[in-house]
Scaffold this motif. Structure first.
Motif, PDB file in Angstrom:
ATOM      1  N   THR A  48       0.777  -1.270  -0.024  1.00 39.56           N
ATOM      2  CA  THR A  48      -0.022   0.099   0.041  1.00 39.56           C
ATOM      3  C   THR A  48       0.949   1.128  -0.033  1.00 39.56           C
ATOM      4  N   PRO A  49       2.025   1.322   0.600  1.00 39.62           N
ATOM      5  CA  PRO A  49       2.575   2.460   0.594  1.00 39.62           C
ATOM      6  C   PRO A  49       3.328   2.869  -1.038  1.00 39.62           C
ATOM      7  N   PRO A  81       1.828  -4.090 -11.241  1.00 38.54           N
ATOM      8  CA  PRO A  81       2.838  -4.826 -10.736  1.00 38.54           C
ATOM      9  C   PRO A  81       2.685  -5.154  -9.232  1.00 38.54           C
ATOM     10  N   THR A  82       2.346  -4.043  -8.500  1.00 37.37           N
ATOM     11  CA  THR A  82       2.007  -4.360  -7.153  1.00 37.37           C
ATOM     12  C   THR A  82       0.793  -5.215  -6.695  1.00 37.37           C
ATOM     13  N   PRO A  93       7.527 -13.615  -4.196  1.00 35.50           N
ATOM     14  CA  PRO A  93       6.602 -12.428  -4.358  1.00 35.50           C
ATOM     15  C   PRO A  93       6.932 -11.416  -3.201  1.00 35.50           C
ATOM     16  N   LEU A  94       7.222 -11.721  -2.174  1.00 33.83           N
ATOM     17  CA  LEU A  94       7.488 -10.739  -1.148  1.00 33.83           C
ATOM     18  C   LEU A  94       8.618  -9.903  -1.274  1.00 33.83           C
ATOM     19  N   GLY A 154      10.319  -4.748  -3.097  1.00 36.85           N
ATOM     20  CA  GLY A 154      11.617  -4.091  -4.307  1.00 36.85           C
ATOM     21  C   GLY A 154      10.643  -2.983  -4.910  1.00 36.85           C
ATOM     22  N   ILE A 155       9.500  -3.459  -5.293  1.00 33.48           N
ATOM     23  CA  ILE A 155       8.906  -2.385  -6.192  1.00 33.48           C
ATOM     24  C   ILE A 155       8.444  -1.036  -4.923  1.00 33.48           C
ATOM     25  N   THR A 156       8.043  -1.397  -3.907  1.00 40.71           N
ATOM     26  CA  THR A 156       7.730  -0.234  -2.964  1.00 40.71           C
ATOM     27  C   THR A 156       9.086   0.523  -2.807  1.00 40.71           C
ATOM     28  N   ALA A 157       9.881  -0.289  -2.532  1.00 39.71           N
ATOM     29  CA  ALA A 157      11.408   0.639  -2.238  1.00 39.71           C
ATOM     30  C   ALA A 157      11.748   1.497  -3.378  1.00 39.71           C
TER      31      ALA A 157
END
Lengths: 241, 218, 47
Positions: B135-136, B169-170, B190-191, B196-199
């Motif tokens: 969610t971020p 992607p999220t 997936p975690l 990685g996507i969020t960061a």
């Protein structure tokens, strides 16, 4: 003599006007010859006459991706060097890219129906093309929503940059999400099983034809945008006078 | 920055429904799904991760246009732009405030809604972790979309058109993680992708959003 | 006439739809260009 000279709209109009007939002629000759030649190729022993669809499907799909890359480069040039022609070229390219993506999707669906027994499958390649189409739609919608041309150019360029990253990310994410039905690249150099020369040469010709077709449409559309911009400037000047 | 965060949170609470509205929407969505697909556990269980993530995504989308619109109308956005605080920082704080008012309540409510949709108990921890990690990114990408469309009169529909493809992607990795948790599989891959996507989003998108805001304030 | 066999509908449909889309795009491009050029010429001859 540097390539940046073409960033001058007057110079661009003169040069593009001079080469346009040649590009259009080349596009017409290559596309028509390629498609007719493709249509006359013998049937594939497995796929029957549907193999003829490849001469539309592959060039359109290839151009769909290449046009997005071209828009990305043009957006970067606009953001870094502030050449208006570059921003207008990116704007002009988007609808062509959207139509190419749509052609790729439609021919794929029509081809998939007899071959795979389904119009649509949530296969990584198909899905990422659908996502690419969504990105094209969003980009075009943003261009048409903003009135001030320079702000529109800036915002769409930023969107194109961010969108490119996420389109690429989505492409690899959908591979993770579902294994595919679609065959691998038919023309790649590494793959062992290559397309027979009977199909390969007309395919190369249509690919060249679609590339030239894109170039001619891009030049015409960019010229349209430049004329519109000049018209708006003249009208604004008249209002002030 | 903390003052800005406190101000945004206060405004969200005072405006009423800042916290509750997203969760209420989420609840309605989860309550409507069984009407659409039937009350069977066998029908609900496989689609529960997708429904929960889609609900979170849409609830997040609903409140996006408020991130900058009000501040743009009353001119406080111009003040923010001229303040010593870099605009990138202001964007990040705004996204954080949006996450606290919509993302966090969603995460807290999600296990409850998971039970409504017959999500098995072993899938609850992956659900929480995936939402917490995902969610971020939704809030930050939403802030980017809101920054692009802030000057437009009818930006709402365009905003969803621009932002939803960025959520793909999220969404994929988030639901995949819950699904694997549901089947008792390994959730590490997936975690890691989700994290990685969020960061990456948190690191890069504030700059893009701030650039878009500067264009809109010109 | 070339023989398309049992997939004639698919092949002709794919070609037809694609050419229609391309034709539409080309027509739209040319029409917009002509409109812009005429409007600009009118404006320039006036001012």
């Amino acid at each position: 003599m540097s390539i940046w000279e073409y960033a001058n709209p007057v110079k661009f109009m003169r040069t593009s006007g001079a080469i346009l007939p040649w590009v259009v002629a080349g596009a017409a000759v290559c596309t028509v010859t390629g498609l007719v030649w493709g249509f006359l190729t013998p049937d594939d022993f497995r796929q029957g006459s549907t193999v003829k669809i490849v001469f539309l499907h592959v060039p359109a799909a290839m151009m769909a991706i290449n046009i997005w890359v071209m828009m990305l480069v043009a957006s970067l040039i606009w953001l870094i060097r502030r050449h208006h022609v570059s921003a207008l070229a990116a704007k002009a390219a988007a609808p062509i890219g959207a139509v190419m993506t749509l052609i790729g999707l439609i021919t794929g669906a029509v081809w998939g129906q007899p071959m795979w027994g389904t119009w649509w499958e949530w296969d990584p390649r198909l899905t990422s093309f659908l996502i690419l189409f969504l990105f094209y739609i969003g980009y075009i919608a943003l261009w048409s929503a903003i009135e001030d041309p320079d702000s529109a150019a800036d915002l769409t360029a930023v969107l194109c940059l961010v969108g490119s990253v996420f389109a690429l990310l989505s492409r690899y994410a959908v591979f993770f999400w579902n294994q595919g039905l679609h065959q691998g690249a038919s023309l790649s150099v590494q793959s062992g099983e290559r397309m027979s020369a009977v199909y390969r040469y007309p395919l190369y010709l249509t690919m060249l034809g679609f590339g030239l077709l894109f170039l001619s449409l891009l030049l015409i559309r960019t010229r349209t945008e430049i004329r519109r911009r000049r018209l708006a400037a003249l009208q604004a000047r008249e209002m002030r006078a | 920055m903390i003052a800005l965060l406190r101000r945004d949170l206060t405004l969200a609470v005072r405006a009423g429904g800042g916290f509750g509205l997203g969760v209420a929407f989420f609840l309605i969505l989860c309550a409507l799904v069984p009407f659409g697909v039937g009350p069977d556990t066998t029908a609900l269980q496989p689609i529960a991760p997708g429904i929960l993530w889609l609900g979170a995504l849409l609830a997040c989308l609903l409140s996006l246009d408020r991130i900058f619109a009000l501040d743009h109308e009353d001119g406080s956005l111009d003040l923010l732009a001229t303040s010593p605080l870099p605009l990138e920082g202001a964007v990040a704080v705004k996204a954080l405030a949006h996450w606290i008012t919509t993302g966090l309540p969603l995460i807290l409510a999600a296990p409850l809604f998971g039970i409504l949709l017959h999500l098995p108990g072993q899938a609850i921890p992956p659900l929480l972790v995936s939402l917490l990690l995902g969610t971020p990114a939704l809030s930050m990408l939403g802030a980017f979309g809101a920054a692009i469309t802030v000057g437009l009169r009818r930006g709402g529909l365009l905003l969803s058109l621009l932002v939803l493809p960025l959520y793909i992607p999220t969404l994929i990795f988030g639901t995949e993680m819950i699904r694997r948790g549901q089947e008792g599989g390994a959730t590490a891959t997936p975690l890691l992708f989700l994290a990685g996507i969020t960061a990456g989003t948190l690191a890069v998108i504030p700059f893009a959003a701030a650039a878009a805001l500067r264009v809109n304030l010109r | 006439m070339i023989e398309l066999g049992k997939y004639a509908g698919a092949v002709i449909g794919a070609y037809g739809l694609s050419l229609a889309l391309l034709g539409g795009l080309i027509w739209q491009t040319l029409a917009a260009n002509a409109r812009a050029r005429h409007a600009l010429e009118r404006q320039e001859s006036r001012g």
